[in-house]
Design a protein around this motif. Sequence first.
Motif, PDB file in Angstrom:
ATOM      1  N   TYR A  46      -5.493   0.661  -3.500  1.00 43.23           N
ATOM      2  CA  TYR A  46      -4.974   0.993  -2.161  1.00 43.23           C
ATOM      3  C   TYR A  46      -6.100   0.395  -1.283  1.00 43.23           C
ATOM      4  N   TRP A  47      -7.473   0.894  -1.546  1.00 40.08           N
ATOM      5  CA  TRP A  47      -8.627   0.448  -0.678  1.00 40.08           C
ATOM      6  C   TRP A  47      -8.800  -1.065  -0.437  1.00 40.08           C
ATOM      7  N   LEU A  48      -8.561  -1.707  -1.558  1.00 42.60           N
ATOM      8  CA  LEU A  48      -8.538  -3.226  -1.611  1.00 42.60           C
ATOM      9  C   LEU A  48      -7.572  -3.724  -0.605  1.00 42.60           C
ATOM     10  N   VAL A  49      -6.484  -3.309  -0.803  1.00 41.79           N
ATOM     11  CA  VAL A  49      -5.204  -3.564   0.170  1.00 41.79           C
ATOM     12  C   VAL A  49      -5.417  -3.456   1.609  1.00 41.79           C
ATOM     13  N   GLY A  50      -6.075  -2.341   1.893  1.00 45.37           N
ATOM     14  CA  GLY A  50      -6.488  -2.041   3.298  1.00 45.37           C
ATOM     15  C   GLY A  50      -7.504  -2.903   3.743  1.00 45.37           C
ATOM     16  N   VAL A  51      -8.637  -3.268   2.778  1.00 47.01           N
ATOM     17  CA  VAL A  51      -9.614  -4.076   3.343  1.00 47.01           C
ATOM     18  C   VAL A  51      -8.943  -5.299   3.683  1.00 47.01           C
ATOM     19  N   LYS A  52      -8.295  -5.793   2.763  1.00 52.03           N
ATOM     20  CA  LYS A  52      -7.522  -7.282   2.888  1.00 52.03           C
ATOM     21  C   LYS A  52      -6.631  -7.116   4.394  1.00 52.03           C
ATOM     22  N   LYS A  53      -5.931  -6.225   4.573  1.00 52.38           N
ATOM     23  CA  LYS A  53      -5.100  -6.208   5.620  1.00 52.38           C
ATOM     24  C   LYS A  53      -5.811  -6.046   6.794  1.00 52.38           C
ATOM     25  N   LYS A  54      -6.941  -5.378   6.736  1.00 51.10           N
ATOM     26  CA  LYS A  54      -7.700  -5.226   8.097  1.00 51.10           C
ATOM     27  C   LYS A  54      -8.608  -6.588   8.334  1.00 51.10           C
ATOM     28  N   ALA A  55      -8.978  -7.478   7.314  1.00 50.17           N
ATOM     29  CA  ALA A  55      -9.566  -8.613   7.490  1.00 50.17           C
ATOM     30  C   ALA A  55      -8.416  -9.791   7.877  1.00 50.17           C
ATOM     31  N   ASN A  56      -7.131  -9.573   7.607  1.00 53.28           N
ATOM     32  CA  ASN A  56      -6.359 -10.388   8.179  1.00 53.28           C
ATOM     33  C   ASN A  56      -5.874 -10.146   9.708  1.00 53.28           C
ATOM     34  N   SER A  57      -6.159  -9.123  10.006  1.00 51.64           N
ATOM     35  CA  SER A  57      -5.657  -8.673  11.398  1.00 51.64           C
ATOM     36  C   SER A  57      -6.865  -9.002  12.324  1.00 51.64           C
ATOM     37  N   GLY A 108       1.001  -1.340   0.004  1.00 48.56           N
ATOM     38  CA  GLY A 108      -0.056   0.022  -0.116  1.00 48.56           C
ATOM     39  C   GLY A 108       0.867   1.375  -0.037  1.00 48.56           C
ATOM     40  N   ALA A 109       2.027   1.393   0.583  1.00 53.56           N
ATOM     41  CA  ALA A 109       2.931   2.430   0.637  1.00 53.56           C
ATOM     42  C   ALA A 109       3.542   2.809  -0.613  1.00 53.56           C
ATOM     43  N   PHE A 110       3.680   1.845  -1.447  1.00 54.21           N
ATOM     44  CA  PHE A 110       4.279   1.865  -2.976  1.00 54.21           C
ATOM     45  C   PHE A 110       2.996   2.631  -3.685  1.00 54.21           C
ATOM     46  N   ILE A 111       2.006   1.995  -3.531  1.00 51.89           N
ATOM     47  CA  ILE A 111       0.730   2.785  -4.301  1.00 51.89           C
ATOM     48  C   ILE A 111       0.427   4.114  -3.978  1.00 51.89           C
ATOM     49  N   MET A 112       0.820   4.516  -2.663  1.00 51.20           N
ATOM     50  CA  MET A 112       0.480   5.777  -1.986  1.00 51.20           C
ATOM     51  C   MET A 112       1.473   6.604  -2.654  1.00 51.20           C
ATOM     52  N   LEU A 113       2.785   6.155  -3.009  1.00 56.77           N
ATOM     53  CA  LEU A 113       3.868   6.878  -3.482  1.00 56.77           C
ATOM     54  C   LEU A 113       3.614   7.104  -4.745  1.00 56.77           C
ATOM     55  N   ALA A 114       3.009   6.391  -5.526  1.00 54.73           N
ATOM     56  CA  ALA A 114       2.652   6.260  -7.173  1.00 54.73           C
ATOM     57  C   ALA A 114       1.569   7.600  -7.066  1.00 54.73           C
ATOM     58  N   MET A 115       0.401   7.157  -6.253  1.00 57.49           N
ATOM     59  CA  MET A 115      -0.474   8.303  -6.341  1.00 57.49           C
ATOM     60  C   MET A 115      -0.054   9.747  -6.037  1.00 57.49           C
ATOM     61  N   ALA A 116       1.015  10.161  -4.983  1.00 61.45           N
ATOM     62  CA  ALA A 116       1.496  11.217  -4.790  1.00 61.45           C
ATOM     63  C   ALA A 116       2.191  11.925  -5.796  1.00 61.45           C
ATOM     64  N   ALA A 117       2.821  11.051  -6.638  1.00 60.91           N
ATOM     65  CA  ALA A 117       3.459  11.559  -8.039  1.00 60.91           C
ATOM     66  C   ALA A 117       2.499  11.951  -8.924  1.00 60.91           C
ATOM     67  N   LEU A 118       1.478  11.248  -9.094  1.00 63.53           N
ATOM     68  CA  LEU A 118       0.590  11.560 -10.116  1.00 63.53           C
ATOM     69  C   LEU A 118      -0.130  12.781  -9.741  1.00 63.53           C
ATOM     70  N   ILE A 119      -0.660  12.953  -8.449  1.00 66.73           N
ATOM     71  CA  ILE A 119      -1.421  14.267  -8.070  1.00 66.73           C
ATOM     72  C   ILE A 119      -0.408  15.346  -8.091  1.00 66.73           C
ATOM     73  N   ARG A 120       0.704  15.041  -8.038  1.00 66.54           N
ATOM     74  CA  ARG A 120       1.753  16.123  -8.139  1.00 66.54           C
ATOM     75  C   ARG A 120       1.427  16.644  -9.895  1.00 66.54           C
ATOM     76  N   LYS A 121       1.659  15.705 -10.605  1.00 64.01           N
ATOM     77  CA  LYS A 121       1.315  15.998 -12.037  1.00 64.01           C
ATOM     78  C   LYS A 121       0.093  16.916 -12.223  1.00 64.01           C
ATOM     79  N   VAL A 122      -1.233  16.381 -11.644  1.00 66.32           N
ATOM     80  CA  VAL A 122      -2.383  16.939 -11.853  1.00 66.32           C
ATOM     81  C   VAL A 122      -2.067  18.301 -11.331  1.00 66.32           C
ATOM     82  N   LEU A 123      -1.676  18.625 -10.141  1.00 66.91           N
ATOM     83  CA  LEU A 123      -1.406  19.932  -9.804  1.00 66.91           C
ATOM     84  C   LEU A 123      -0.865  20.887 -10.765  1.00 66.91           C
TER      85      LEU A 123
END
Length: 301
Positions: free
Chosen positions: A289-300, A248-263
């Motif tokens: 990212y949401w699916l990864v978070g849901v799976k992580k929550k379910a496993n915990s 999820g952290a890698f996905i978040m980094l990719a999103m941040a880079a793309l959001i910078r492009k959008v700005l």
Amino acid sequence: MQQYNSLRADYKFTEEEAKILKDLQPRMEELADQFIDEFYDYIWGFGQTAQFLKNKDIIAHHRKKIKEWFINLFCGKYDMPYFMYLYKIGEIHVKIGLPTHYVNSAFTFVRTFVLNSIEVHFHNKEQHLKEINAVEKIIDMNLDVLTSSYREEELSKFLSLSSFEKTILSGLKKFNSYVNLFLAGALALVAFFAIGLFVYDIYLLFFSDIGIEKGILTVLGSLLVLWAAIELIHEEINHLQGKGFAIGAFIMLAMAALIRKVLIYSLSSEKVDDLLIIGFVIVSLAIAYWLVGVKKKANSV
């Protein structure tokens, strides 16, 4: 099972303590039904208990066996047959795939329940301390034997490998540790360049004709990338300490880079097509990212 011959000696468990536990048995038999009810309330809180206790017949059988084990905890005779009986219980846990932390957590309940029942009947301080010591030791010995089944299962799997397979496995583990260290260093380098990018954007804001609006958005985008990189380093540190790999952290980094492009592109009317494509990719990443978070929550749970 040779190690169990010296188990009592290792725990400094005496015949006097065995007798103390035997004397506690009548009282614990009276509490057995209460113990079972509260024990089940406790283990159902694990979330995945239903995966192992699938129907009424299995539950009824399990309740009966847990009750027998609880009463037998105070049998007063702790010899090889007793420890073999515990070891077979542990083997069943391994066979059904019961996680060891469930066993450890359940024993926390057992310990608390028994000690609380002893506290209620407190009369003599010296005798009270002897009862506590005896209970603590027999519970620890039970947990020791039960979890040894897991250790021996892991060891047997390793020993069943050929020498070539063991060499490959050991080599892969070392290679994996080196790769993780390399990744940590690479992430630190990324964070360093992200700081450089942020400083460069600050420079452009004040010493170029980039424009205040575009300059501020560019700086915010760089700051977002830097934040995501730092978060990714934090997750990698957790991974090096034995925790799960944080995709999820890698996905978040990719999103941040793309959001910078959008700005940056949002100020240009010529980048509409690019904005639509980037927007679609960001939405896709957000769903991932949401699916990864849901799976992580379910496993915990």
